[in-house]
Scaffold this motif. Sequence first.
Motif, PDB file in Angstrom:
ATOM      1  N   SER A 141       0.923  -1.263  -0.105  1.00  0.00           N
ATOM      2  CA  SER A 141       0.067   0.016   0.047  1.00  0.00           C
ATOM      3  C   SER A 141       0.692   1.126  -0.092  1.00  0.00           C
ATOM      4  O   SER A 141       0.656   2.009  -0.772  1.00  0.00           O
ATOM      5  N   SER A 144       2.883   1.604  -3.193  1.00  0.00           N
ATOM      6  CA  SER A 144       2.025   2.130  -4.528  1.00  0.00           C
ATOM      7  C   SER A 144       1.761   3.345  -4.282  1.00  0.00           C
ATOM      8  O   SER A 144       1.568   4.476  -5.219  1.00  0.00           O
ATOM      9  N   ILE A 180       7.991  -0.083  -9.499  1.00  0.00           N
ATOM     10  CA  ILE A 180       6.634  -0.238  -9.354  1.00  0.00           C
ATOM     11  C   ILE A 180       5.717   0.421 -10.346  1.00  0.00           C
ATOM     12  O   ILE A 180       4.508   0.404 -10.824  1.00  0.00           O
ATOM     13  N   ARG A 181       6.157   1.825 -10.386  1.00  0.00           N
ATOM     14  CA  ARG A 181       5.574   2.694 -11.511  1.00  0.00           C
ATOM     15  C   ARG A 181       5.604   2.572 -12.946  1.00  0.00           C
ATOM     16  O   ARG A 181       4.529   2.095 -13.515  1.00  0.00           O
ATOM     17  N   PHE A 185       1.629  -1.579 -10.655  1.00  0.00           N
ATOM     18  CA  PHE A 185       1.561  -2.086  -9.126  1.00  0.00           C
ATOM     19  C   PHE A 185       2.408  -2.527  -8.443  1.00  0.00           C
ATOM     20  O   PHE A 185       3.619  -2.526  -8.934  1.00  0.00           O
ATOM     21  N   ALA A 186       2.315  -2.482  -6.930  1.00  0.00           N
ATOM     22  CA  ALA A 186       3.225  -2.884  -6.146  1.00  0.00           C
ATOM     23  C   ALA A 186       2.987  -4.148  -5.379  1.00  0.00           C
ATOM     24  O   ALA A 186       1.881  -4.614  -5.157  1.00  0.00           O
ATOM     25  N   SER A 200      -0.926  -4.040  -4.292  1.00  0.00           N
ATOM     26  CA  SER A 200      -1.618  -2.634  -4.648  1.00  0.00           C
ATOM     27  C   SER A 200      -1.427  -2.038  -5.767  1.00  0.00           C
ATOM     28  O   SER A 200      -0.537  -2.140  -6.376  1.00  0.00           O
ATOM     29  N   ALA A 201      -2.645  -1.612  -6.238  1.00  0.00           N
ATOM     30  CA  ALA A 201      -2.704  -1.059  -7.591  1.00  0.00           C
ATOM     31  C   ALA A 201      -3.325   0.476  -7.476  1.00  0.00           C
ATOM     32  O   ALA A 201      -4.295   0.713  -6.383  1.00  0.00           O
ATOM     33  N   PRO A 202      -2.716   1.529  -8.137  1.00  0.00           N
ATOM     34  CA  PRO A 202      -3.271   2.862  -8.026  1.00  0.00           C
ATOM     35  C   PRO A 202      -4.613   3.245  -8.308  1.00  0.00           C
ATOM     36  O   PRO A 202      -4.977   2.442  -9.641  1.00  0.00           O
ATOM     37  N   SER A 213      -4.918   3.889  -3.236  1.00  0.00           N
ATOM     38  CA  SER A 213      -4.578   2.623  -3.849  1.00  0.00           C
ATOM     39  C   SER A 213      -5.615   1.723  -3.356  1.00  0.00           C
ATOM     40  O   SER A 213      -5.878   1.442  -2.379  1.00  0.00           O
ATOM     41  N   THR A 215      -5.778  -2.159  -2.435  1.00  0.00           N
ATOM     42  CA  THR A 215      -4.886  -3.367  -1.862  1.00  0.00           C
ATOM     43  C   THR A 215      -5.413  -4.392  -1.565  1.00  0.00           C
ATOM     44  O   THR A 215      -6.746  -4.552  -0.624  1.00  0.00           O
TER      45      THR A 215
END
Length: 248
Positions: A141, A144, A180-181, A185-186, A200-202, A213, A215
Amino acid sequence: MPPDRAITGGADRVLSVLATLAQHDRPLSIAALVERTGLAQSTLYRQIALLKRWGFVFEHAGEYGPGPLCLQLAWGFDQSSFLVHEAQADMAALADASGETVGLMAAVKDQAVCLDMVESRHPLRCSFVKGRGLPLINGASARSLIAFMPDGKRQSVLHQIARTIDAATLAALNAALDDIRAAGFAVTDGQVDPGVWGVSAPIFQRPQQAVASLTLMAPSTRAADRAPQLTALTVQAAQRISARLQSL
């Protein structure tokens, strides 16, 4: 000091006290508030008196915590937050499809704060705590949220983080945020809590303007064979929420 600057400074001090109380899960003494806010004790007593008069702070046995008006603010947020409202259907669908816990997270100063959550149906589950904040550094989280900030805000957050970590760790964090960018996603495993996997995705309100985000968290043992599927489900849900926000 010009009047407008004096007013702004006073408002900042009041809000600093209120934010400090909000970020802790127990009442704080004046000594603890002095340590956490950096304000003088005499200044703190003035800010506390004002907040008590308005119902934002409650005192018991010489310690201070959020007052009843904070509860009304929280209720109002639940009722009127367009972000939470627009995210809830996809959060519920993601939790149902994955069987795991889903949270809606936002960056608030130096913390990742849970705005809303849907619990897993499994007995063994990972739980967010609605309203609780975690340091904005480790975990899917947090990373991201930082990775998709505008460059200026990201550098400001990293400047704060740099005070607590060494140069090599900061360089590794920067590289991880770039990855991540690029990925969109992270994913982390055990970075905040041992045995907990997260993706976690924005969520974008406008193109390139992430406001939160989405998560998903699961025990590492349960996520091990499903990581690609869980990642895809989370990214797709975040994209649907983003599309809905951008259409408003």
